[in-house]
Design a protein around this motif. Structure first.
Motif, PDB file in Angstrom:
ATOM      1  N   LEU A  41      -4.806  15.748 -54.790  1.00 14.86           N
ATOM      2  CA  LEU A  41      -4.234  15.241 -53.544  1.00 14.86           C
ATOM      3  C   LEU A  41      -3.703  16.391 -52.698  1.00 14.86           C
ATOM      4  N   ALA A  42      -3.478  16.110 -51.426  1.00 14.30           N
ATOM      5  CA  ALA A  42      -2.956  17.116 -50.504  1.00 14.30           C
ATOM      6  C   ALA A  42      -1.566  16.721 -50.038  1.00 14.30           C
ATOM      7  N   THR A  43      -0.720  17.713 -49.775  1.00 14.78           N
ATOM      8  CA  THR A  43       0.618  17.430 -49.254  1.00 14.78           C
ATOM      9  C   THR A  43       1.180  18.669 -48.576  1.00 14.78           C
ATOM     10  N   VAL A  44       2.314  18.478 -47.934  1.00 23.09           N
ATOM     11  CA  VAL A  44       3.079  19.580 -47.352  1.00 23.09           C
ATOM     12  C   VAL A  44       4.536  19.141 -47.307  1.00 23.09           C
ATOM     13  N   PRO A  45       5.464  19.981 -47.772  1.00 25.90           N
ATOM     14  CA  PRO A  45       6.882  19.639 -47.662  1.00 25.90           C
ATOM     15  C   PRO A  45       7.369  19.907 -46.243  1.00 25.90           C
ATOM     16  N   ARG A  46       8.093  18.938 -45.654  1.00 29.98           N
ATOM     17  CA  ARG A  46       8.547  19.039 -44.269  1.00 29.98           C
ATOM     18  C   ARG A  46       9.994  18.583 -44.151  1.00 29.98           C
ATOM     19  N   MET A  47      10.732  19.244 -43.289  1.00 32.08           N
ATOM     20  CA  MET A  47      12.095  18.804 -43.001  1.00 32.08           C
ATOM     21  C   MET A  47      12.175  18.002 -41.715  1.00 32.08           C
ATOM     22  N   SER A  48      11.228  18.228 -40.791  1.00 32.06           N
ATOM     23  CA  SER A  48      11.280  17.518 -39.516  1.00 32.06           C
ATOM     24  C   SER A  48      10.861  16.064 -39.696  1.00 32.06           C
ATOM     25  N   MET A  49      11.602  15.165 -39.059  1.00 34.66           N
ATOM     26  CA  MET A  49      11.333  13.723 -39.085  1.00 34.66           C
ATOM     27  C   MET A  49      12.319  13.050 -38.141  1.00 34.66           C
ATOM     28  N   ASP A  50      12.050  11.823 -37.808  1.00 33.70           N
ATOM     29  CA  ASP A  50      12.955  11.038 -36.963  1.00 33.70           C
ATOM     30  C   ASP A  50      14.026  10.429 -37.869  1.00 33.70           C
ATOM     31  N   LYS A  51      15.065  11.201 -38.117  1.00 31.42           N
ATOM     32  CA  LYS A  51      16.080  10.779 -39.087  1.00 31.42           C
ATOM     33  C   LYS A  51      16.844   9.535 -38.638  1.00 31.42           C
ATOM     34  N   GLU A  52      17.077   9.407 -37.357  1.00 35.46           N
ATOM     35  CA  GLU A  52      17.820   8.242 -36.863  1.00 35.46           C
ATOM     36  C   GLU A  52      17.074   6.944 -37.155  1.00 35.46           C
ATOM     37  N   THR A  53      15.776   6.937 -36.852  1.00 35.44           N
ATOM     38  CA  THR A  53      14.975   5.744 -37.111  1.00 35.44           C
ATOM     39  C   THR A  53      14.857   5.469 -38.601  1.00 35.44           C
ATOM     40  N   LEU A  54      14.606   6.503 -39.393  1.00 36.22           N
ATOM     41  CA  LEU A  54      14.445   6.321 -40.832  1.00 36.22           C
ATOM     42  C   LEU A  54      15.737   5.828 -41.482  1.00 36.22           C
ATOM     43  N   ALA A  55      16.865   6.400 -41.082  1.00 35.48           N
ATOM     44  CA  ALA A  55      18.146   5.965 -41.649  1.00 35.48           C
ATOM     45  C   ALA A  55      18.382   4.479 -41.369  1.00 35.48           C
ATOM     46  N   LYS A  56      18.031   4.048 -40.164  1.00 37.73           N
ATOM     47  CA  LYS A  56      18.222   2.640 -39.791  1.00 37.73           C
ATOM     48  C   LYS A  56      17.271   1.731 -40.563  1.00 37.73           C
ATOM     49  N   GLU A  57      15.996   2.076 -40.582  1.00 36.46           N
ATOM     50  CA  GLU A  57      14.991   1.197 -41.180  1.00 36.46           C
ATOM     51  C   GLU A  57      15.040   1.193 -42.705  1.00 36.46           C
ATOM     52  N   LEU A  58      15.528   2.289 -43.310  1.00 35.64           N
ATOM     53  CA  LEU A  58      15.647   2.344 -44.760  1.00 35.64           C
ATOM     54  C   LEU A  58      17.023   1.878 -45.237  1.00 35.64           C
ATOM     55  N   ASN A  59      17.854   1.462 -44.282  1.00 31.56           N
ATOM     56  CA  ASN A  59      19.201   0.953 -44.594  1.00 31.56           C
ATOM     57  C   ASN A  59      20.059   1.998 -45.316  1.00 31.56           C
ATOM     58  N   LEU A  60      20.051   3.219 -44.802  1.00 32.10           N
ATOM     59  CA  LEU A  60      20.827   4.298 -45.404  1.00 32.10           C
ATOM     60  C   LEU A  60      22.209   4.366 -44.772  1.00 32.10           C
ATOM     61  N   ASP A  61      23.251   4.430 -45.589  1.00 33.64           N
ATOM     62  CA  ASP A  61      24.598   4.580 -45.053  1.00 33.64           C
ATOM     63  C   ASP A  61      24.942   6.063 -44.918  1.00 33.64           C
ATOM     64  N   GLU A  62      26.193   6.356 -44.537  1.00 32.22           N
ATOM     65  CA  GLU A  62      26.589   7.733 -44.254  1.00 32.22           C
ATOM     66  C   GLU A  62      26.594   8.622 -45.497  1.00 32.22           C
ATOM     67  N   ASN A  63      26.530   8.024 -46.669  1.00 33.57           N
ATOM     68  CA  ASN A  63      26.508   8.808 -47.911  1.00 33.57           C
ATOM     69  C   ASN A  63      25.099   9.124 -48.386  1.00 33.57           C
ATOM     70  N   LYS A  64      24.084   8.670 -47.648  1.00 37.02           N
ATOM     71  CA  LYS A  64      22.693   8.944 -48.004  1.00 37.02           C
ATOM     72  C   LYS A  64      22.128   9.956 -47.004  1.00 37.02           C
ATOM     73  N   THR A  65      21.682  11.109 -47.504  1.00 34.15           N
ATOM     74  CA  THR A  65      21.227  12.190 -46.640  1.00 34.15           C
ATOM     75  C   THR A  65      19.723  12.378 -46.726  1.00 34.15           C
ATOM     76  N   LEU A  66      19.041  12.240 -45.593  1.00 36.59           N
ATOM     77  CA  LEU A  66      17.611  12.519 -45.509  1.00 36.59           C
ATOM     78  C   LEU A  66      17.410  14.033 -45.557  1.00 36.59           C
ATOM     79  N   ILE A  67      16.591  14.502 -46.509  1.00 37.22           N
ATOM     80  CA  ILE A  67      16.467  15.951 -46.677  1.00 37.22           C
ATOM     81  C   ILE A  67      15.062  16.461 -46.390  1.00 37.22           C
ATOM     82  N   ILE A  68      14.069  15.876 -47.030  1.00 34.09           N
ATOM     83  CA  ILE A  68      12.720  16.429 -46.919  1.00 34.09           C
ATOM     84  C   ILE A  68      11.704  15.305 -47.071  1.00 34.09           C
ATOM     85  N   ASN A  69      10.508  15.509 -46.565  1.00 36.38           N
ATOM     86  CA  ASN A  69       9.455  14.504 -46.716  1.00 36.38           C
ATOM     87  C   ASN A  69       8.131  15.146 -47.084  1.00 36.38           C
ATOM     88  N   HIS A  70       7.248  14.339 -47.664  1.00 37.16           N
ATOM     89  CA  HIS A  70       5.923  14.788 -48.085  1.00 37.16           C
ATOM     90  C   HIS A  70       4.859  13.797 -47.654  1.00 37.16           C
TER      91      HIS A  70
END
Length: 225
Positions: free
Chosen positions: A190-219
């Protein structure tokens, strides 16, 4: 006097029965709802033929993906490698973590919705019906073509009294899981790339993340175009 006591006890008993019945119904409903949102993955075989050294030699980042689907079998192998349980007797996982906090949560985003990976049971629990891959891709729109996007989130509450160092420990722990993903993808073809850039505001809302959950990296994960 006795009649009054009997009446009161009867009334209390009736209320108690009603509460128990209502609780039972609510519990059953919740269990059924959770069950319908749970997706069991195939048992990982852990039998990739590529050696660790070969995986290190061949690992490289890919940003152009085809839309070819990733099988559930490969997804199961990948998620187990990322942070699955490798010592069932102690519930410890493939990736190290500070004070064994096991703070990293892996979210799986596809065109059909988003799930959180549950290592204990090797399953996925649905958290959204939306296709969140564009939010993971952010400005790098081509990445959204990847059939699977893994999002790594650190749960700060897992660090307890070490909260003052939670940001650093969470970032380091995400790095361990990220490297596991990179090497497992290579071994699985499989192919992948580690990335830090993302729409954190949208993801935090849609994944139901509270202030104690930190978005760090994506693949983003798939096959090279």
């Amino acid at each position: 006097m006795n009649i009054k006591k009997t009446s009161i006890l009867t009334a209390i008993s009736s209320v108690a029965v009603a509460v128990v019945a209502a609780t039972s119904i609510a519990t059953t409903s919740c269990q059924n709802a959770n069950a319908s949102d749970t997706r069991l993955l195939p048992t990982p075989t852990k039998s990739a033929k590529m050696t660790l050294m070969e995986s290190l030699q061949q690992r490289h980042s890919v940003r152009d993906f085809s839309d070819k689907a990733v099988s559930d079998a490969d997804l199961s192998e990948l998620l187990w490698a990322a942070c699955g349980i490798n010592r069932p007797d102690t519930k410890k996982i493939t990736a190290p973590s500070a004070i064994n906090a096991q703070d990293i949560m892996v979210y799986v985003c596809t065109k059909d919705g988003a799930w959180i990976y549950v290592p204990d049971g090797n399953s996925l629990k649905k958290v959204s019906d939306k296709d969140l891959r564009p939010a993971v891709a952010g400005r790098q729109e081509s990445v959204a073509v990847a059939p699977v996007c893994l999002v790594l989130v650190s749960d700060r509450t897992k660090f307890g009294d070490h909260a003052n160092a939670a940001d650093m420990m969470g970032a380091v722990d995400a790095g361990y899981v990220s490297q596991n993903i990179c090497l497992a993808c290579t071994a699985l073809g499989l192919a992948t790339v580690p990335r830090m850039s993302m729409d954190k505001e949208t993801l935090a809302k849609e994944l139901n993340l509270d202030e104690n959950k930190t978005l760090i990296i994506n693949h983003p994960v798939g096959y090279e175009k």
